[in-house]
Scaffold this motif. Sequence first.
Motif, PDB file in Angstrom:
ATOM      1  N   GLN A 301       0.829  -1.153   0.180  1.00  0.00           N
ATOM      2  CA  GLN A 301      -0.010   0.017  -0.039  1.00  0.00           C
ATOM      3  C   GLN A 301       0.859   1.134  -0.020  1.00  0.00           C
ATOM      4  OE1 GLN A 301      -2.612  -0.122   3.202  1.00  0.00           O
ATOM      5  NE2 GLN A 301      -3.368  -2.184   2.788  1.00  0.00           N
ATOM      6  N   TYR A 302       2.211   1.259   0.373  1.00  0.00           N
ATOM      7  CA  TYR A 302       2.974   2.317   0.290  1.00  0.00           C
ATOM      8  C   TYR A 302       4.034   2.427  -0.830  1.00  0.00           C
ATOM      9  CZ  TYR A 302       1.271   2.168   4.986  1.00  0.00           C
ATOM     10  OH  TYR A 302       0.407   2.160   6.289  1.00  0.00           O
ATOM     11  N   ASP A 303       4.284   3.718  -1.380  1.00  0.00           N
ATOM     12  CA  ASP A 303       5.120   3.774  -2.334  1.00  0.00           C
ATOM     13  C   ASP A 303       6.440   4.255  -1.641  1.00  0.00           C
ATOM     14  OD1 ASP A 303       6.785   4.617  -4.583  1.00  0.00           O
ATOM     15  OD2 ASP A 303       5.550   6.493  -4.892  1.00  0.00           O
ATOM     16  N   LEU A 304       7.609   3.333  -1.852  1.00  0.00           N
ATOM     17  CA  LEU A 304       9.003   3.527  -1.208  1.00  0.00           C
ATOM     18  C   LEU A 304       9.909   3.578  -2.187  1.00  0.00           C
ATOM     19  CD1 LEU A 304       9.036   0.503   1.544  1.00  0.00           C
ATOM     20  CD2 LEU A 304       7.859   2.977   1.545  1.00  0.00           C
ATOM     21  N   SER A 305       9.717   4.058  -3.420  1.00  0.00           N
ATOM     22  CA  SER A 305      10.402   4.183  -4.630  1.00  0.00           C
ATOM     23  C   SER A 305      11.600   5.222  -4.238  1.00  0.00           C
ATOM     24  CB  SER A 305       9.718   4.541  -5.756  1.00  0.00           C
ATOM     25  OG  SER A 305       8.863   5.651  -5.600  1.00  0.00           O
ATOM     26  N   SER A 306      11.190   6.070  -3.553  1.00  0.00           N
ATOM     27  CA  SER A 306      12.364   7.289  -3.242  1.00  0.00           C
ATOM     28  C   SER A 306      13.637   6.735  -2.607  1.00  0.00           C
ATOM     29  CB  SER A 306      11.596   8.442  -2.380  1.00  0.00           C
ATOM     30  OG  SER A 306      11.347   8.077  -1.240  1.00  0.00           O
ATOM     31  N   LEU A 307      13.498   5.652  -1.975  1.00  0.00           N
ATOM     32  CA  LEU A 307      14.565   5.043  -1.392  1.00  0.00           C
ATOM     33  C   LEU A 307      15.815   4.611  -2.068  1.00  0.00           C
ATOM     34  CD1 LEU A 307      13.214   2.677   1.481  1.00  0.00           C
ATOM     35  CD2 LEU A 307      14.513   4.721   1.881  1.00  0.00           C
ATOM     36  N   LYS A 308      16.915   4.947  -1.453  1.00  0.00           N
ATOM     37  CA  LYS A 308      17.965   4.845  -2.660  1.00  0.00           C
ATOM     38  C   LYS A 308      19.032   3.539  -1.659  1.00  0.00           C
ATOM     39  CE  LYS A 308      18.460   9.035  -5.531  1.00  0.00           C
ATOM     40  NZ  LYS A 308      17.440   9.764  -4.652  1.00  0.00           N
ATOM     41  N   TYR A 309      19.063   4.133  -0.515  1.00  0.00           N
ATOM     42  CA  TYR A 309      19.914   3.342   0.282  1.00  0.00           C
ATOM     43  C   TYR A 309      19.344   2.995   1.619  1.00  0.00           C
ATOM     44  CZ  TYR A 309      23.336   5.329  -2.962  1.00  0.00           C
ATOM     45  OH  TYR A 309      23.977   5.703  -4.034  1.00  0.00           O
ATOM     46  N   CYS A 310      19.825   1.925   2.286  1.00  0.00           N
ATOM     47  CA  CYS A 310      19.123   1.487   3.698  1.00  0.00           C
ATOM     48  C   CYS A 310      20.422   1.017   4.679  1.00  0.00           C
ATOM     49  CB  CYS A 310      18.317   0.487   3.601  1.00  0.00           C
ATOM     50  SG  CYS A 310      16.573   0.653   2.600  1.00  0.00           S
ATOM     51  N   TRP A 311      20.577   1.541   5.663  1.00  0.00           N
ATOM     52  CA  TRP A 311      21.610   1.194   6.613  1.00  0.00           C
ATOM     53  C   TRP A 311      20.918   0.195   7.552  1.00  0.00           C
ATOM     54  CZ3 TRP A 311      23.651   6.735   7.029  1.00  0.00           C
ATOM     55  CH2 TRP A 311      24.937   6.881   6.474  1.00  0.00           C
ATOM     56  N   SER A 312      21.499  -0.643   7.886  1.00  0.00           N
ATOM     57  CA  SER A 312      21.190  -1.548   9.245  1.00  0.00           C
ATOM     58  C   SER A 312      22.161  -1.508  10.084  1.00  0.00           C
ATOM     59  CB  SER A 312      21.062  -2.734   8.636  1.00  0.00           C
ATOM     60  OG  SER A 312      20.827  -3.895   9.630  1.00  0.00           O
ATOM     61  N   GLY A 313      21.836  -1.295  11.449  1.00  0.00           N
ATOM     62  CA  GLY A 313      22.831  -1.286  12.465  1.00  0.00           C
ATOM     63  C   GLY A 313      22.177  -1.768  13.740  1.00  0.00           C
TER      64      GLY A 313
END
Length: 547
Positions: A301-313
């Motif tokens: 239901q959500y548009d997450l197309s703006s995401l370029k990078y994801c950090w996990s910590g």
Amino acid sequence: METSSNESVAKVLENACKSFPERLAMIYLGKSFSYAKLGELIDRFAAGLNSLGVDKGDKVIVYLPNTPQFVIAFYAIMVIGAVPVPISPIYTPNEVGYMSKDCEARAIVCLKTNFGYVKEISHQMPLKGIIYTDLVEMIPWWKKAIGFAFDKVPRGRIRKDENVYSFSDLLKYPASSKTVNADTWKDICRVLYTGGTTGLPKGAPSCHAHLYYGAMEVAECARGTAIAEGKSTIVLTLPLFHALCQAVFSGFVLALGNTAVIMPQPQVDAILECIQRNKADLFLGVPALYRMILDSDRLDQYDLSSLKYCWSGGDILPDEVFNRWNERFGIPLHQLYGSTEGELQCATPLSKRPKLRSVGVFSKAGKKNYKLVDPDTLQAVAEGSTGELLVSAPYFLNCYLNKPEETAASFVNLDGEVYYRTKDMLMMKEGELYFVDRSADVIKHKGYRVSASEIEAVLQDHPTVVAACAVGVPDPKIGERIKAFVVLKEDARGVSARDLTKWCRESLAPYKVPQYIEFRDMLPRSKVGKLLRRDMRDEERRKMDKA
């Protein structure tokens, strides 16, 4: 206010507010704060703290969740040369009281809902002020009204005594032009509490240069990427009392002039809506949160197309989450790996795709030295072999507050240089680092570092318990669950696991309370009587492998 040195995050903040005053620094529940406004609020709060008598070197507990008030208080305390001591907002009075006495706190900033806890322990130290606030103090009145009308805002009772002030009281003071002189390599500018091996949390002090270079290491991760300085937005769900989140705010937001969207609580739908509405191009979360997002039945239901990078910590990334996220979004999860004492130690560069299980390369922006050694002999191991990670820097203070034994156990002198022993086992292969295992003393539960000995100490305070051992049991969703093994006194009768769980809840934050308690006749110990936690942890792992 101004600081006299460039090697401090206070100077990074000052430069950001001067260089890009109109840019958005942060967004909270739809309320935007420009760099100019953020700088003004920080300077006003700093002047307010000065009016209470808070001065250079004084410790101030920041007992708040993710809110603009946390950011304002954290940097304002440093601006006047005082020392912020951020702690979890879900700590119990026992925990808050111990840390406040240990660091000799002179003021506490807290939520109204925690005011009762603070008053309960306030007689234990000479406080110059208790400053209270709530989750909605910094947003427009009409949003507050809606929140209160639908009972969405936690309430708390305040007893207006001497030295009790509202957050807004301190924001009424005019900003000061006072300059604070600091020795950035020696003066303490922050204390963070981390799990101890003696049953009590240990305060890890850091100087200004420590935080500054931690921020520069984060900023370096973004170089040569599609992230544009001043045009990027990051959604922060990691708690701001965590060293990594502070480094990201100082390094990626302030140093580069970007925008942070601060989430008060890590709720999946709120996060996804926030990414969509703000067109965020960077996200920071713990592995357990990424799994929750992937498992959400409303993800489409959500548009997450703006995401370029994801950090996990905050914890090591499971293979399954790494692969599923990449398959679902075509965006790899990059790891940030570090510690409270060593700040950011290595990361997978955003400029290239990360390898499975890699925690990246050693950071070069922080003037640090690293070694992988045999934990028993402290001799360097060959490439491709597993070794304990040691880290040093010329600006590390290399100690814990009031804990000489803990200090001696965690810091070692090799060839004239003092190194911090992370107790994490890593392997170097083809120029990249891979996480192998961690000490049995530390349990990683939902991204939190939990001290096994702290849980054991609380259990052993129960009048019927003679011995206890706490270990982490692998869990694919949250990293590890906490299991405790307990030996009761011979004459103990009618004591159940539920009784001991209730006992733990009275003294421990919720995330530290064991999920399982198993009774044993005895616990394994070495020839000198040392509890062999690793044997118990390995036993549980073998059970899971068979299952």
